[in-house]
Scaffold this active site. Structure first.
Site, mmCIF file in Angstrom:
data_model
loop_
_atom_site.group_PDB
_atom_site.id
_atom_site.type_symbol
_atom_site.label_atom_id
_atom_site.label_comp_id
_atom_site.label_asym_id
_atom_site.label_seq_id
_atom_site.Cartn_x
_atom_site.Cartn_y
_atom_site.Cartn_z
ATOM 1 N N GLY A 54 -5.717 -5.357 5.191
ATOM 2 C CA GLY A 54 -7.019 -5.320 4.894
ATOM 3 C C GLY A 54 -7.879 -3.885 4.418
ATOM 4 O O GLY A 54 -6.692 -3.183 3.480
ATOM 5 N N CYS A 79 1.237 -4.997 7.588
ATOM 6 C CA CYS A 79 -0.095 -3.681 6.914
ATOM 7 C C CYS A 79 -1.167 -3.016 7.645
ATOM 8 O O CYS A 79 -0.589 -2.221 8.674
ATOM 9 C CB CYS A 79 -1.249 -4.580 5.618
ATOM 10 N N TYR A 80 -2.519 -3.440 6.979
ATOM 11 C CA TYR A 80 -3.554 -2.695 8.269
ATOM 12 C C TYR A 80 -3.107 -2.858 10.099
ATOM 13 O O TYR A 80 -3.668 -2.212 10.625
ATOM 14 C CB TYR A 80 -4.855 -2.927 7.831
ATOM 15 N N HIS A 163 3.893 -6.816 2.896
ATOM 16 C CA HIS A 163 3.423 -8.368 2.715
ATOM 17 C C HIS A 163 4.662 -9.268 2.992
ATOM 18 O O HIS A 163 4.478 -9.984 1.796
ATOM 19 C CB HIS A 163 2.592 -8.331 1.909
ATOM 20 N N GLU A 165 4.243 -12.155 3.488
ATOM 21 C CA GLU A 165 3.856 -13.585 2.976
ATOM 22 C C GLU A 165 3.547 -13.404 1.193
ATOM 23 O O GLU A 165 3.012 -14.513 0.656
ATOM 24 C CB GLU A 165 2.241 -13.494 3.641
ATOM 25 N N SER A 215 -16.455 -37.500 -6.839
ATOM 26 C CA SER A 215 -15.592 -36.854 -8.319
ATOM 27 C C SER A 215 -14.433 -38.015 -8.841
ATOM 28 O O SER A 215 -14.117 -37.746 -10.447
ATOM 29 C CB SER A 215 -15.107 -35.752 -8.660
ATOM 30 N N GLY A 216 -13.556 -38.627 -8.182
ATOM 31 C CA GLY A 216 -12.247 -38.782 -8.591
ATOM 32 C C GLY A 216 -11.032 -37.787 -8.561
ATOM 33 O O GLY A 216 -10.506 -38.532 -8.474
ATOM 34 N N GLY A 217 -11.179 -37.226 -8.436
ATOM 35 C CA GLY A 217 -9.764 -35.972 -8.072
ATOM 36 C C GLY A 217 -9.415 -36.616 -6.264
ATOM 37 O O GLY A 217 -10.351 -36.588 -5.853
ATOM 38 N N VAL A 218 -8.924 -34.668 -6.521
ATOM 39 C CA VAL A 218 -8.212 -35.725 -5.313
ATOM 40 C C VAL A 218 -8.708 -35.720 -3.404
ATOM 41 O O VAL A 218 -8.802 -35.985 -2.602
ATOM 42 C CB VAL A 218 -6.477 -34.924 -5.084
ATOM 43 N N ASP A 219 -9.164 -33.786 -3.901
ATOM 44 C CA ASP A 219 -9.995 -33.807 -2.653
ATOM 45 C C ASP A 219 -11.607 -35.316 -2.292
ATOM 46 O O ASP A 219 -11.078 -35.185 -0.619
ATOM 47 C CB ASP A 219 -10.765 -32.706 -2.811
ATOM 48 N N SER A 220 -12.129 -35.157 -3.337
ATOM 49 C CA SER A 220 -13.342 -36.149 -2.946
ATOM 50 C C SER A 220 -12.301 -37.565 -2.694
ATOM 51 O O SER A 220 -12.877 -38.498 -1.919
ATOM 52 C CB SER A 220 -13.936 -36.741 -3.673
ATOM 53 N N LYS A 367 -5.092 -27.706 -0.577
ATOM 54 C CA LYS A 367 -5.107 -28.523 -1.029
ATOM 55 C C LYS A 367 -3.690 -29.669 -1.063
ATOM 56 O O LYS A 367 -3.873 -30.740 -1.434
ATOM 57 C CB LYS A 367 -5.170 -28.197 -3.054
#
Ligand code: XMP
Length: 511
Positions: A54, A79-80, A163, A165, A215-220, A367
């Site tokens: 943080g 870290c923090y 870190h 990650e 929208s036709g994108g992957v998420d929708s 995603k």
């Protein structure tokens, strides 16, 4: 809360990466605010609690963190988080004078991580633990001889100053795996569970009608396909044509209408969007106009359905992802530390204004997880791995005021870019590719005549989530072909430039 790993977010820009890596490794992990973690701890315990990094200093934090340390579950402070742990157990944190930033060599004193006693790690701190708490041992030291890792002598408490990650920490993933192995956590996050989590979200809709802003994108697409499993024809997907789309978007939507099971209707709203945007050149104003016009268009559609078909929509389905949810209650926002770089939206504001309930089956996923579960839904690979395309479309890829000539120039150049990237096999190697219209005339020669025409910028970036990005090292031959095709085939363009800016400092979109 059925996550085994709880990650308390103290505001580090890397917190989401911890969750991502543990999920990739097969462990369900959730990011929590400090308040949420205290609330959950009243009734349950995590398999592993992680205290993130943080931006603040322990000297400014007077919260009593004993609920993290007196209930017997394992804790990893990063870290923090390590500084909080050290302070809690009576160690000393030294106010930062000689911070460590970037790559640093870390000595693994007992070869705990089996990395030949040293490894490169990503550091980002100014304060540091100067005196190790009594019941702890130092097991890692930085090349500056600062304490880089502590562990409790008998309990499962560890602290890392670096870190693990962050991708620059060599074998960071193995280091994170070390802790779950040590405490014997069982894996519980496989594609089947991920898929089931999404199905559960649309379980209780009953007999209601659902509107999907599609929208036709992957998420929708994935969100709609999940909802379709439960709702069938009660799900209506509306694709808004605001006139700021690319040739590939029109083709894709036609393909989905023919090949998917979804009930998709295109709303032709080109006139209303383009007339509202006429002569508007400020990027934020353009974004706001596009956002509110989306609301108007959907509102009209809802009314039309009520009046002519006697169908009343109760829910709005959106492809909201986990990062959107976490960011909305990030400690950065609460403390007012973040600024609006761009007001992102697809259809933000819809449910509130239109009295719809929200349905967000992907809200606990990243995603890459959304793409993975696409395979359970019989969605084609190329549909799932399309590059992201922003809601405001070409409206933010034409700098300044928008007109039909510029729209066509970006549409044509984008199509060329797409064809060349697919042809060279580079499309699937990058996160996103786009062309931008720059309204600046420059001198050139076309045929034997002087040309004084505008510029197209090509931007191709690699990224894992769009939050950071690096410009792609596309082979010169590919760039060469893209450039000569654009100058030959797109009228009004004599010059093509390639954007070599990473994010930060440059955002992916230009506006
Ligand atoms: P930036 O430009 O902020 O973009 O680096 C990061 C990612 O977000 C996409 N983007 C948007 N997506 N609505 C969206 O749905 C928006 O208003 C919007 N603005 C940017 C961008 O294409 C990139 O993938």
């Amino acid at each position: 809360m059925n996550a085994q790993i709880w990650i308390v977010d103290f505001g580090s820009q890397y917190t989401q990466l911890i969750a991502r890596i543990y999920r990739e490794l097969g462990y369900k992990s959730e990011i929590l605010t400090i308040e949420q973690s205290f609330e959950f701890l009243k009734h349950e315990k995590p398999g592993l609690l992680i205290l993130s990094g943080g931006p603040q200093s322990v000297f400014e934090d007077s919260t009593d963190y004993s609920p993290y340390f007196n209930q017997g579950f394992p804790v990893l402070g990063i870290c923090y988080g390590m500084q909080l742990m050290a302070q809690h157990f009576g160690g000393t944190v030294h106010k930062g004078t000689i911070g460590e930033y970037g790559k640093s060599k870390v000595h693994d004193l007992n070869n705990t991580f089996k990395v030949n006693n040293e490894f490169i790690a990503w550091m980002s701190h100014s304060d540091h633990v100067s005196i190790c708490p009594k019941e702890f041992d130092v097991f890692l030291k930085s090349e500056n001889d600062l304490i880089a890792g502590i562990k409790h002598q008998s309990l499962n408490f560890w602290g890392l100053q670096f870190h693990p990650e962050v991708i620059h920490t060599v074998r960071g993933k193995e280091i994170l795996l070390h802790f779950v192995d040590k405490i014997g956590l069982e894996k519980n996050w496989h594609n089947e569970e991920i898929y089931q989590t999404c199905l559960d979200e649309v379980d209780d809709i009953g007999d209601e009608y659902v509107l999907c802003a599609f929208s036709g994108g992957v998420d929708s697409l994935v969100a709609a396909s999940i909802a379709h499993k439960k709702l069938g024809k009660k799900l209506y997907c509306f694709f808004v044509d605001h006139g700021l789309l690319r040739p590939q978007d029109y083709k894709h939507i036609e393909l989905l209408k023919n090949k998917s099971q979804l009930n998709i209707e295109t709303i032709d709203a080109r006139e209303i969007f383009l007339s509202k945007l006429e002569s508007v050149s400020d990027p934020e104003k353009k974004r706001k106009i596009i956002g509110t016009t989306f609301i108007e268009v959907f509102d009209q559609k809802v009314k039309e359905f009520e009046e002519t078909k006697d169908i009343k929509f109760t829910y709005l389905l959106q492809g909201t992802l986990y990062p959107d949810i976490i960011e909305s209650h990030s400690p950065h926002k609460k403390g007012g530390k973040s600024v609006t770089i761009k007001s992102h939206h697809n259809v933000g504001g819809l449910p509130e204004k239109m009295n719809l309930k929200l349905l967000e089956p992907l809200k606990s996923l990243f995603k890459d997880e959304v793409r993975k579960i696409g395979s359970f839904l019989d969605l084609e690979h190329s549909w799932l791995y399309r590059h992201p395309f922003p809601g405001p479309g070409l409206g933010i890829r034409i700098l300044g005021a928008i007109d039909s000539v510029k729209i066509e120039q970006v549409q044509k150049s984008d199509q060329i870019l797409l064809e060349e990237l697919v042809e060279s096999g580079f499309y699937n190697k990058c996160w996103q590719s786009l062309t931008v219209h720059i309204p600046q005339k420059t001198v050139g020669v076309k045929g034997d005549a002087r040309a004084y025409e505008e510029v197209i910028c090509v931007r191709i970036v690699g990224s894992r989530d769009g939050m950071t990005a690096t410009w792609s090292h596309v082979p010169y031959e590919v760039l060469d072909k893209i450039s000569s095709r654009i100058t030959n085939e797109v009228s009004g363009i004599t010059r093509v430039v390639y954007d070599i800016t990473s994010k930060p400092p440059g955002t992916i979109e230009w506006e």
